[in-house]
Design a protein around this motif. Structure first.
Motif, mmCIF file in Angstrom:
data_model
loop_
_atom_site.group_PDB
_atom_site.id
_atom_site.type_symbol
_atom_site.label_atom_id
_atom_site.label_comp_id
_atom_site.label_asym_id
_atom_site.label_seq_id
_atom_site.Cartn_x
_atom_site.Cartn_y
_atom_site.Cartn_z
ATOM 1 N N ALA A 160 0.820 -1.214 0.000
ATOM 2 C CA ALA A 160 0.000 0.000 0.000
ATOM 3 C C ALA A 160 0.857 1.268 0.000
ATOM 4 N N LYS A 161 2.104 1.160 0.416
ATOM 5 C CA LYS A 161 3.007 2.321 0.490
ATOM 6 C C LYS A 161 3.916 2.447 -0.738
ATOM 7 N N ILE A 162 3.825 1.499 -1.655
ATOM 8 C CA ILE A 162 4.670 1.494 -2.852
ATOM 9 C C ILE A 162 3.872 2.038 -4.032
ATOM 10 N N LYS A 163 4.480 2.967 -4.763
ATOM 11 C CA LYS A 163 3.844 3.539 -5.957
ATOM 12 C C LYS A 163 4.167 2.667 -7.171
ATOM 13 N N PRO A 164 3.299 2.685 -8.172
ATOM 14 C CA PRO A 164 3.550 1.860 -9.371
ATOM 15 C C PRO A 164 4.890 2.161 -10.044
ATOM 16 N N GLU A 165 5.344 3.404 -9.983
ATOM 17 C CA GLU A 165 6.588 3.775 -10.660
ATOM 18 C C GLU A 165 7.846 3.524 -9.825
ATOM 19 N N ASP A 166 7.702 3.108 -8.582
ATOM 20 C CA ASP A 166 8.855 2.855 -7.716
ATOM 21 C C ASP A 166 9.645 1.639 -8.181
ATOM 22 N N TYR A 167 10.963 1.731 -8.022
ATOM 23 C CA TYR A 167 11.857 0.592 -8.217
ATOM 24 C C TYR A 167 12.008 -0.058 -6.849
ATOM 25 N N VAL A 168 11.614 -1.316 -6.725
ATOM 26 C CA VAL A 168 11.559 -1.973 -5.416
ATOM 27 C C VAL A 168 12.690 -2.989 -5.276
ATOM 28 N N ILE A 169 13.463 -2.805 -4.198
ATOM 29 C CA ILE A 169 14.500 -3.757 -3.808
ATOM 30 C C ILE A 169 14.011 -4.432 -2.537
ATOM 31 N N LEU A 170 13.867 -5.740 -2.598
ATOM 32 C CA LEU A 170 13.396 -6.519 -1.459
ATOM 33 C C LEU A 170 14.580 -7.222 -0.812
ATOM 34 N N LEU A 171 14.731 -7.030 0.490
ATOM 35 C CA LEU A 171 15.758 -7.769 1.228
ATOM 36 C C LEU A 171 15.202 -9.138 1.601
ATOM 37 N N ASP A 172 15.921 -10.177 1.213
ATOM 38 C CA ASP A 172 15.487 -11.546 1.478
ATOM 39 C C ASP A 172 16.710 -12.452 1.451
ATOM 40 N N GLU A 173 16.814 -13.365 2.404
ATOM 41 C CA GLU A 173 17.992 -14.243 2.459
ATOM 42 C C GLU A 173 18.121 -15.131 1.231
ATOM 43 N N LYS A 174 17.056 -15.264 0.444
ATOM 44 C CA LYS A 174 17.112 -16.074 -0.779
ATOM 45 C C LYS A 174 17.469 -15.231 -2.006
ATOM 46 N N GLY A 175 17.715 -13.957 -1.803
ATOM 47 C CA GLY A 175 18.033 -13.072 -2.912
ATOM 48 C C GLY A 175 19.472 -13.187 -3.368
ATOM 49 N N LYS A 176 19.873 -12.263 -4.218
ATOM 50 C CA LYS A 176 21.221 -12.248 -4.779
ATOM 51 C C LYS A 176 22.168 -11.507 -3.829
ATOM 52 N N GLU A 177 23.302 -12.134 -3.557
ATOM 53 C CA GLU A 177 24.333 -11.469 -2.761
ATOM 54 C C GLU A 177 25.156 -10.578 -3.685
ATOM 55 N N ILE A 178 25.395 -9.337 -3.257
ATOM 56 C CA ILE A 178 26.186 -8.396 -4.051
ATOM 57 C C ILE A 178 27.224 -7.740 -3.150
ATOM 58 N N ASP A 179 28.275 -7.207 -3.785
ATOM 59 C CA ASP A 179 29.291 -6.503 -3.007
ATOM 60 C C ASP A 179 28.980 -5.006 -3.005
ATOM 61 N N ASN A 180 29.824 -4.225 -2.349
ATOM 62 C CA ASN A 180 29.567 -2.796 -2.216
ATOM 63 C C ASN A 180 29.545 -2.060 -3.544
ATOM 64 N N ASP A 181 30.460 -2.409 -4.453
ATOM 65 C CA ASP A 181 30.467 -1.752 -5.759
ATOM 66 C C ASP A 181 29.204 -2.085 -6.551
ATOM 67 N N GLN A 182 28.747 -3.329 -6.464
ATOM 68 C CA GLN A 182 27.513 -3.713 -7.158
ATOM 69 C C GLN A 182 26.308 -3.003 -6.557
ATOM 70 N N LEU A 183 26.288 -2.838 -5.245
ATOM 71 C CA LEU A 183 25.197 -2.093 -4.615
ATOM 72 C C LEU A 183 25.205 -0.649 -5.094
ATOM 73 N N ASN A 184 26.372 -0.037 -5.103
ATOM 74 C CA ASN A 184 26.464 1.343 -5.560
ATOM 75 C C ASN A 184 25.942 1.477 -6.992
ATOM 76 N N LYS A 185 26.347 0.559 -7.870
ATOM 77 C CA LYS A 185 25.855 0.595 -9.258
ATOM 78 C C LYS A 185 24.350 0.405 -9.304
ATOM 79 N N GLN A 186 23.827 -0.511 -8.495
ATOM 80 C CA GLN A 186 22.380 -0.758 -8.451
ATOM 81 C C GLN A 186 21.635 0.522 -8.062
ATOM 82 N N LEU A 187 22.161 1.255 -7.100
ATOM 83 C CA LEU A 187 21.508 2.482 -6.653
ATOM 84 C C LEU A 187 21.653 3.614 -7.662
#
Length: 146
Positions: A55-82
């Motif tokens: 209910a708090k997410i807008k249709p145009e938002d880019y959503v990153i979900l934290l989940d232990e089953k997700g993809k592990e990334i390093d700091n540089d990959q996180l920076n690029k993602q953001l």
């Protein structure tokens, strides 16, 4: 603009989280929206918490979900993602029973902090520090030692 939506309650780490939030510059300006956890359990709690988040997410938002089953990334990959996203970013931390399939489906990226499961108050602190670290990487600041 980054927005963190988290299920949970205030914790002893809130002052440190506020300190990191205050340090963030315009390009990484981040807000934290804390939603109360449902009093139910298991699938009922998962569904109610997920509906409250959705209910708090807008249709145009880019959503990153934290989940232990997700993809592990390093700091540089996180920076690029953001950096590559040209729209508002919402990072979601679900409740103690996780999130439902609808919220997983809504996520544009599912990110894991590792295979361990952490208490939600620790995850919020780790997340905000990692956003701050990304800002320091982007600005060429020596905070993140290479």
């Amino acid at each position: 603009m980054l927005k963190i939506i988290a299920i949970g309650k205030k914790t002893r780490y809130d002052d440190t989280i506020k300190e990191y939030l205050a340090r963030l510059h315009k390009q990484f300006k981040t807000t934290l929206l804390l939603l109360p956890q449902c009093d139910l359990q298991n699938e009922q709690a998962r569904n109610i918490d997920s509906q409250n988040i959705l209910a708090k997410i807008k249709p145009e938002d880019y959503v990153i979900l934290l989940d232990e089953k997700g993809k592990e990334i390093d700091n540089d990959q996180l920076n690029k993602q953001l950096q590559i996203v040209n729209r508002s970013i919402v990072i979601v931390i679900g409740g103690s029973y996780g999130v439902n399939a609808a919220l997983v489906k809504r996520a544009n990226f599912i990110w894991s902090l590792g295979k361990l499961v952490y208490p939600y108050e620790v995850v919020r602190l780790i997340l905000i520090e990692q956003i701050y670290r990304s800002q320091m990487i982007e600005n060429g600041h020596p905070y993140h030692h290479r």
